[in-house]
Scaffold this active site. Structure first.
Site, mmCIF file in Angstrom:
data_model
loop_
_atom_site.group_PDB
_atom_site.id
_atom_site.type_symbol
_atom_site.label_atom_id
_atom_site.label_comp_id
_atom_site.label_asym_id
_atom_site.label_seq_id
_atom_site.Cartn_x
_atom_site.Cartn_y
_atom_site.Cartn_z
ATOM 1 N N SER A 141 -7.033 1.887 -4.268
ATOM 2 C CA SER A 141 -5.806 2.316 -3.613
ATOM 3 C C SER A 141 -4.885 3.001 -4.609
ATOM 4 C CB SER A 141 -5.069 1.112 -3.011
ATOM 5 O OG SER A 141 -5.719 0.623 -1.870
ATOM 6 N N GLU A 193 0.824 -1.210 0.000
ATOM 7 C CA GLU A 193 0.000 0.000 0.000
ATOM 8 C C GLU A 193 0.855 1.256 0.000
ATOM 9 O OE1 GLU A 193 -2.784 2.052 -0.764
ATOM 10 O OE2 GLU A 193 -3.788 0.331 0.153
ATOM 11 N N ASP A 234 1.070 4.124 -3.044
ATOM 12 C CA ASP A 234 0.640 5.494 -2.794
ATOM 13 C C ASP A 234 1.772 6.489 -3.001
ATOM 14 O OD1 ASP A 234 -1.789 4.409 -2.083
ATOM 15 O OD2 ASP A 234 -1.476 4.603 0.070
#
Length: 652
Positions: free
Chosen positions: A567, A318, A322
């Protein structure tokens, strides 16, 4: 002291005619109208002398005008557009009225909770005290029980609680009360114990295990890149490998920031999710060589740490996704990393909000230990310092790729948190949340039966929060269709994940979305009944807009892999709004702040690519359809940065 307290109570009673009668007439304030959450059972009655830490959230003054205030600084046709508020103005406008504090404290004193036992938080937003189970049952006309989760975790709560009618207008929430905590299957976390009563175990709620390595929020891994990466300038492979240049081509991202010293962009991660500098360097070597050795600026919240002890996709995927795309697309804009929660307890959205807004932070008050991280954390390895309260100025754009199912918390809890996002909008912050990856289903493909019980085989759709909050911008996912060119129209994401979207069961439709919903229902009324989704046409719907969420190449744990999810789309939209803000700041204007009232106007429609193909399946159905105009799959479509800059720099 006792005499003064008696005189104070007498004065209150004199000021409130009919108080004695009102005290006797209790009315239900909150009630669980559905079955217990999945895997929870009623176990046994608690010890009546068990001491509970009780928190009462006081009614905020003017909170019913929040949408009005926010619209006035956010709607492009408003003469107040862009005139964002100061933190002091926000705190002053919404602070509970003095009579609210007096009425609630007087009620407690009359019920035997003496003034010495009560504590008013510095923000004056919460009253805090300790009480036994038997006292709380009498105070709230409720019955407390111990509930047991299939994992063995126990939680104390009740199915409903009541307060006198005259108290209703003065409170927003009382904890601990309703059991609505949900636990992800496979979440491995400690059982947190009450500070004062070790016998009272509290559940490791999904709301504070957002960063769990088993979380359904994490990007979905397709696998390693099995063939050599195409040249970054080669756009022929964007249908099966998305790179930063693919996104630049898709969304007309052709702008280099020039006002970086005035601008801020924040990306939120929840411990133990963390980035590895070696992964950032590997990504930059291939896709942004000027950023070699660059790192985000760490803002540690409640002991947040970019841990390196655990390294795998489930711990690093994640953050890698990002940051690699958020940093690359906005280069040379420095990126803030809001890292929330320690390694022991973790954190929740409320913990983030505490750090961003000192008036929301309540020290010994508003966080709910069944849902939020409570600090100081005395457990071994915990963050044993004061709660991070108002330590960080909110960034102009804050991107969060985490969420939870709307029914995982009570409406009162959701509303209080949602209102805080509205206050951030008043300050000039754009708050972005991913819409989820399971289509119309909830996390882990959970759906709902009419009685509220949940199962993967249930027919009822489960909306995502904070996506359903009307004061945030919800981001869905699209894809470049297999075999298509990067210049061809995208569709809703149909590979590995499905764009989260649907309708709230809690929040009313905001003014800015009414016209879009009316057109959707008039022309494309979904073929589902009210046991499947809230088809009343009076509630907030999501997402608001979308971006690509399929086949992103990321560097994670020393190699390149392909990932999918909202995401991915959320930090991309965050990057685009950050570039818009740069263009405005360079011209002496303010950041755009809350964008929804602008992007839903007809004037902004040409700045988005309408998505008219694809669905978001779930709960045994095809889900909703992507259609012309707004839809609950891809929102109003995908952004065109060049056109958005033109639109927004034309505004004051």
């Amino acid at each position: 002291m006792a005499l003064l307290e008696a005189l104070w109570l007498t004065l209150l009673i004199g000021l409130l005619p009919g108080l004695s009668k009102a005290v006797a007439e209790k009315h239900v304030f909150e009630k669980r109208d559905t079955a217990l959450p999945i895997d929870w059972l009623e176990s046994h009655e608690p010890d009546p002398n068990l001491i509970l830490t009780v928190r009462i959230g006081l009614k905020q003054k003017n909170i019913e005008r929040l949408e009005e205030f926010l619209t006035s600084v956010s709607h492009p046709q408003s003469p107040q557009y862009g005139r964002h508020w100061s933190p002091e103005q926000v705190a002053r406008t919404f602070a509970p009225a003095p009579d609210t504090i007096d009425v609630v404290r007087g009620w407690l004193v009359g019920a035997g909770i003496t003034g010495e036992r009560q504590s008013l938080t510095p923000s004056q937003g919460w009253i805090h005290f300790n009480a036994t189970v038997v006292e709380m049952e009498k105070l709230l006309d409720s019955k407390y029980m111990i509930y047991r989760h299939g994992s063995g975790v126990e939680h104390i709560g009740c199915s409903s609680y009541s307060v006198p009618r005259h108290i209703h207008p003065h409170i927003e929430i009382i904890t601990p009360t309703l059991l609505l905590a949900h636990i992800d299957s496979g979440v491995s976390t400690h059982q947190r114990f009450s500070r004062r009563v070790p016998r009272a175990t509290l559940s490791p709620s999904i709301l504070r295990t957002l960063g769990s390595p088993t979380s359904d929020d994490l990007p979905k891994l397709k696998g390693p890149v099995v063939r050599p990466l195409a040249s970054e300038s080669d756009l022929d492979s964007c249908d099966d490998i998305i790179t930063p240049n693919c996104l630049r081509a898709l969304y007309n991202i052709n702008y280099k920031p020039v006002a970086t010293n005035q601008n801020t962009f924040g990306i939120v991660e929840y411990t133990p999710q963390a980035f590895l500098q070696s992964d950032l360097d590997l990504f930059f070597q291939s896709f942004s060589t000027s950023q070699a050795l660059n790192a985000p600026i760490l803002v540690a919240i409640d002991g947040g740490v970019a841990q390196t002890a655990n390294q795998s996709f489930n711990f690093n995927g994640e953050s890698s996704l990002d940051l690699e795309y958020g940093m690359t697309l906005t280069d040379p804009q420095p990126v803030l990393l809001y890292q929330v929660g320690d390694l022991v307890e973790g954190g929740s959205f409320n913990n983030l909000l505490d750090a961003l807004d000192g008036s929301f932070c309540t020290f010994q008050g508003g966080d709910d230990p069944t849902r939020d991280g409570i600090y100081p954390d005395p457990l071994p390895g915990g963050f044993n310092k004061s709660e991070s309260c108002g330590i960080a100025k909110p960034a102009n754009v804050i991107s969060t790729s985490y969420s939870f199912n709307e029914p995982d918390a009570s409406p009162a809890y959701l509303a209080r948190q949602c209102n805080e996002y509205g206050k951030l909008g008043l300050l000039g912050t754009t708050v972005l949340y991913s819409s989820g990856d399971r289509g119309v289903a909830g996390r882990n493909n959970i759906c709902m039966f009419p009685n509220g019980s949940r199962s993967t085989s249930a027919p009822g759709f489960i909306p995502s929060f904070p996506g359903t909050c009307p004061f945030i911008t919800s981001v869905g996912a699209t894809q470049v269709n297999p075999g298509a060119k990067v210049t061809d129209p995208e569709s809703a994401c149909q590979q590995v994940i499905f764009s989260g979207g649907g309708f709230s069961n809690v929040f009313a439709v905001p003014e800015y979305q009414k016209a879009a919903q009316a057109v959707f229902f008039a022309k494309h009324n979904p073929p589902y009944n009210n046991t499947q989704f809230n088809n009343s046409r009076t509630v907030r719907a999501y997402p608001d807009l979308s971006a690509n969420g399929a086949n992103y190449v990321i560097a994670v744990d020393g190699r390149f892999s392909l990932v999918f999810g909202t995401s991915a789309s959320t930090p991309v939209v965050g990057s685009i709004i950050t570039l818009v803000n740069d263009a405005r700041l360079a011209r002496g204007k303010k950041p755009v702040g809350f964008i929804n009232p602008s992007i839903y106007t007809p004037e902004f429609s040409s700045a988005f690519n309408d998505i008219v193909n694809g669905t978001n399946p779930g709960c045994g159905t095809p889900g909703f359809e992507a259609v012309r105009g707004w839809d609950p799959v891809t929102g109003i479509g995908t952004p065109n940065l060049g056109k958005l800059i033109e639109k927004w720099i034309a505004l004051p």
